[in-house]
Scaffold this motif. Structure first.
Motif, short mmCIF file in Angstrom:
data_model
loop_
_atom_site.label_atom_id
_atom_site.label_comp_id
_atom_site.label_asym_id
_atom_site.label_seq_id
_atom_site.Cartn_x
_atom_site.Cartn_y
_atom_site.Cartn_z
N ASP A 2 -0.82 -7.26 -2.77
CA ASP A 2 -1.49 -6.31 -1.88
C ASP A 2 -1.58 -4.94 -2.56
OD1 ASP A 2 -2.67 -5.05 0.29
OD2 ASP A 2 -0.80 -4.87 1.41
N GLY B 152 -2.84 -2.09 -0.20
CA GLY B 152 -1.81 -1.63 0.73
C GLY B 152 -0.75 -0.80 0.03
N TYR B 153 -0.36 -1.24 -1.16
CA TYR B 153 0.62 -0.49 -1.94
C TYR B 153 0.07 0.90 -2.29
CZ TYR B 153 3.55 0.94 -5.86
OH TYR B 153 4.37 1.65 -6.69
N ARG C 54 -2.21 2.62 -0.70
CA ARG C 54 -2.24 3.46 0.50
C ARG C 54 -0.85 4.03 0.82
NH1 ARG C 54 -5.58 -0.60 2.28
NH2 ARG C 54 -3.89 -1.59 3.42
N ARG C 55 0.18 3.19 0.74
CA ARG C 55 1.54 3.65 1.02
C ARG C 55 1.98 4.71 0.03
NH1 ARG C 55 1.81 -1.79 1.85
NH2 ARG C 55 2.88 -2.22 -0.11
N ARG C 56 1.68 4.51 -1.25
CA ARG C 56 2.08 5.48 -2.29
C ARG C 56 1.32 6.79 -2.11
NH1 ARG C 56 5.36 6.99 -4.59
NH2 ARG C 56 4.50 7.24 -6.66
N GLN C 57 0.03 6.71 -1.79
CA GLN C 57 -0.75 7.94 -1.57
C GLN C 57 -0.19 8.71 -0.40
OE1 GLN C 57 -4.61 6.14 -1.23
NE2 GLN C 57 -5.12 6.55 -3.37
N ALA C 58 0.18 8.03 0.68
CA ALA C 58 0.76 8.70 1.85
C ALA C 58 2.10 9.34 1.46
CB ALA C 58 0.96 7.70 2.99
N ALA C 59 2.90 8.64 0.68
CA ALA C 59 4.20 9.19 0.25
C ALA C 59 3.99 10.42 -0.63
CB ALA C 59 5.00 8.13 -0.50
#
Length: 95
Positions: free
Chosen positions: A75, A78-79, A81-86
């Motif tokens: 994914d 998804g990864y 997106r999570r890293r960008q949010a972090a």
């Protein structure tokens, strides 16, 4: 690279390490060019593209544990997106 932390390579990435590049791909580091800056180059463990290169200081690559590579590959979107949010959250904290 010396045993001491090189400020041009804050994560201390070395040949053979897996790091996250600017496109959030896990990359196997195959070469480090330290002529002036430190440029990491390697092969994407997502799609095999190469050379994938990042400036070790300004792109802020991070090491990725080998155990995480298959989950990222399943994914990548998804990864990413999570890293960008972090990264956005860290950016807000430092402002």
């Amino acid at each position: 690279m010396d045993a001491e932390r090189d400020p041009r390579n804050p994560a201390g990435i070395r040949v053979g390490d897996i790091y996250e590049d600017c496109s959030f791909h896990p990359v196997l580091c195959t070469e480090i060019d330290d002529d002036g800056g430190v440029v990491l180059s390697g092969v994407s463990l997502i799609d095999g593209t190469f050379p994938r290169s990042c400036d070790a200081q300004y792109c802020a690559p991070i090491r990725i544990p080998v155990e995480d590579v298959m989950a990222i590959k399943r994914d990548l979107a998804g990864y990413a997106r999570r890293r960008q949010a972090a990264l956005r959250a860290v950016g807000r904290e430092t402002q």
